[in-house]
Design a protein around this motif. Sequence first.
Motif, PDB file in Angstrom:
ATOM      1  N   GLY A  70       0.281  -0.864  -0.249  1.00 50.23           N
ATOM      2  CA  GLY A  70       0.000   0.528  -0.051  1.00 50.23           C
ATOM      3  C   GLY A  70       0.957   1.100   0.254  1.00 50.23           C
ATOM      4  N   SER A  71       2.042   0.759   0.653  1.00 49.78           N
ATOM      5  CA  SER A  71       3.108   3.029   1.154  1.00 49.78           C
ATOM      6  C   SER A  71       3.582   2.798  -0.477  1.00 49.78           C
ATOM      7  CB  SER A  71       3.618   2.504   2.103  1.00 49.78           C
ATOM      8  OG  SER A  71       3.374   2.088   3.287  1.00 49.78           O
TER       9      SER A  71
ATOM     10  N   HIS B 184      -2.261   7.278   7.882  1.00 47.41           N
ATOM     11  CA  HIS B 184      -1.354   6.763   7.651  1.00 47.41           C
ATOM     12  C   HIS B 184       0.410   7.453   7.525  1.00 47.41           C
ATOM     13  CE1 HIS B 184       0.730   3.315   6.010  1.00 47.41           C
ATOM     14  NE2 HIS B 184       0.437   3.039   6.513  1.00 47.41           N
TER      15      HIS B 184
ATOM     16  N   SER C 228      -6.070   4.089   8.392  1.00 55.30           N
ATOM     17  CA  SER C 228      -5.444   3.175   9.226  1.00 55.30           C
ATOM     18  C   SER C 228      -6.536   3.182  10.341  1.00 55.30           C
ATOM     19  CB  SER C 228      -4.367   3.253   9.309  1.00 55.30           C
ATOM     20  OG  SER C 228      -3.317   3.564   8.340  1.00 55.30           O
TER      21      SER C 228
ATOM     22  N   ASP D 127      -7.275   6.669  -0.701  1.00 53.41           N
ATOM     23  CA  ASP D 127      -6.892   5.572   0.091  1.00 53.41           C
ATOM     24  C   ASP D 127      -7.667   4.700   0.492  1.00 53.41           C
ATOM     25  OD1 ASP D 127      -5.224   3.785   1.164  1.00 53.41           O
ATOM     26  OD2 ASP D 127      -3.687   4.648   1.786  1.00 53.41           O
TER      27      ASP D 127
ATOM     28  N   HIS E  15      -7.960   0.362   3.477  1.00 52.03           N
ATOM     29  CA  HIS E  15      -8.265  -0.699   4.960  1.00 52.03           C
ATOM     30  C   HIS E  15     -10.059  -1.084   4.337  1.00 52.03           C
ATOM     31  CE1 HIS E  15      -7.069  -1.035   8.944  1.00 52.03           C
ATOM     32  NE2 HIS E  15      -6.182  -0.164   8.580  1.00 52.03           N
TER      33      HIS E  15
ATOM     34  N   HIS F 173      -3.866  -7.246   1.439  1.00 50.11           N
ATOM     35  CA  HIS F 173      -4.580  -8.204   2.228  1.00 50.11           C
ATOM     36  C   HIS F 173      -4.689  -7.687   4.029  1.00 50.11           C
ATOM     37  CE1 HIS F 173      -0.699  -4.874   2.189  1.00 50.11           C
ATOM     38  NE2 HIS F 173      -1.449  -5.099   4.052  1.00 50.11           N
ATOM     39  N   LYS F 174      -5.937  -6.384   3.469  1.00 47.96           N
ATOM     40  CA  LYS F 174      -7.008  -6.285   4.333  1.00 47.96           C
ATOM     41  C   LYS F 174      -8.591  -6.853   3.870  1.00 47.96           C
ATOM     42  CE  LYS F 174      -3.799  -2.814   5.390  1.00 47.96           C
ATOM     43  NZ  LYS F 174      -3.268  -1.124   5.706  1.00 47.96           N
TER      44      LYS F 174
HETATM   45  C1  LIG Z   1      -2.217  -0.980   5.398  1.00 43.33           C
HETATM   46  C2  LIG Z   1      -2.377   1.169   4.979  1.00 43.33           C
HETATM   47  C3  LIG Z   1      -1.356   1.050   3.795  1.00 43.33           C
HETATM   48  C4  LIG Z   1       0.067   0.584   3.681  1.00 43.33           C
HETATM   49  O1  LIG Z   1       0.026  -0.310   3.781  1.00 43.33           O
HETATM   50  P1  LIG Z   1       1.780  -1.565   3.447  1.00 43.33           P
HETATM   51  O2  LIG Z   1       1.323  -2.533   2.652  1.00 43.33           O
HETATM   52  O3  LIG Z   1       1.432  -1.505   4.967  1.00 43.33           O
HETATM   53  O4  LIG Z   1       2.598  -0.777   2.708  1.00 43.33           O
HETATM   54  C5  LIG Z   1      -1.718   2.822   3.338  1.00 43.33           C
HETATM   55  N1  LIG Z   1      -2.829   3.639   3.298  1.00 43.33           N
HETATM   56  C6  LIG Z   1      -3.348   2.611   4.400  1.00 43.33           C
HETATM   57  C7  LIG Z   1      -5.136   3.934   4.734  1.00 43.33           C
HETATM   58  C8  LIG Z   1      -2.722   1.034   5.579  1.00 43.33           C
HETATM   59  O5  LIG Z   1      -3.779   1.037   6.269  1.00 43.33           O
END
Ligand SMILES: *Cc1c(COP(=O)(O)O)cnc(C)c1O
Length: 417
Positions: free
Chosen positions: A98-99, A126, A176, A201, A204, A229-230
């Motif tokens: 995600g990042s 985040h 997040s 974004d 979640h 993956h969430k």
């Molecule tokens: C989990 C999350 C991310 C980042 O995900 P990673 O795969 O851990 O890099 C980015 N933005 C939000 C809002 C998140 O909750």
Amino acid sequence: MTSPLGQLSTVDPAIASMIEGERQRQRQHIELIASENFTSPAVIEAVGSILTNKYAEGYPQKRYYGGCEFVDQIESLAIERAQQLFHCEHANVQPHSGSQANTAVYLACLKPGDKILTMSLEHGGHLSHGYAKNISGMLFEVTHYGVSDESGEIDYDQLESIANGLHPKMITVGASAYSRTIDFERVGTIAKNCGALLMADIAHIAGLVATGLHPTPVPYADFVTTTTHKTLRGPRGGMILCKKEWAKSIDSAVFPGTQGGPLMHVIAGKAVCFLEDLRPEFKEYQRQILNNCKTLCNAMEERGFHIVSHGTDNHLFLIDLRPTHPEISGKDAQIALERANITLNKNTVPHETRSPFQGSGLRIGTPALTTRGMKEKEMLQIANFMEIILKDITDEKVIENVQKQAIELCAKFPLPH
Ligand SMILES: *Cc1c(COP(=O)(O)O)cnc(C)c1O
């Protein structure tokens, strides 16, 4: 259930036994971490496949390596399914996380020193949305908006007035640790009126968005980023959705802008996950996540706990421990609960008075337990577990007793792997 780690146990018994340890932990713990889930055996097979051997820098039909016949088909199918799932014009399924997805979006449309307006971390945002020690915070001039004092919900009026005074190049929205429906349409209008680009974004809430249980940002945002993956319940990874006009810039910001070769085994896992997510059962699953979350949240509120924003519209909620348990930090609560096989994470809360390493809050989510098949009845049982542990986090007898019951509860809802 036997261990599938035949080869690994022979070649590297140390790592094999650590993976087995983790498998047991996942089986025997009540998983309340809002960003975690249990992906399907089919996804795990794809991610554990020989695709890990393949280099495929570039995009389908435009690779820098030979031998891409099958990986081209895999990535094209993943893209097609992502478009079907989110009704978007363009999808890039290569971001490793995600990042990484967010960083690629910034690279596609911002210059160092540009102004961005983002939700503050303390209010649920985040790290990749402009935190000082993240690349986004180092490269851009960051201003934050947050939640309102009274309601605990995003203060859209504040967001609008900051945006109109600041004229940021980009606004980001998405969180997040935020338990309320996000009004993407309104933020889209605010962005348009001040001439800013909008990145939503949905890391979640992507599963809720894909099934129509949370409004989609796709029509209002220039870019939508997510993890896979969430709540989507796929392999660990990221994805970017965007309008056609941004397709080229986004693709080149991912590769060669911020990444090298794509993880084709993970992209195959994403394709499998999207197929699963397109089925009607997935919508039922997302509905049950919401029912479980409401039930658990209400049960904690009835037991006197202070819920940030007084409730939840999604898969998670936040407890502010300060009004009821001023002497217990989020960290100490997390440790005590973990010893009773209840896994969750401490969190900062709006107007936090402790350091981020301590925190005064707990973040609680239901996607993982719902995947195991737990329903409202089990949520009530888990609320009782948490209540009695937090009554006295030093009572070893209680911790031991709850741990026994937690293991028994988990055994009734076996994981498929
Ligand atoms: C989990 C999350 C991310 C980042 O995900 P990673 O795969 O851990 O890099 C980015 N933005 C939000 C809002 C998140 O909750």
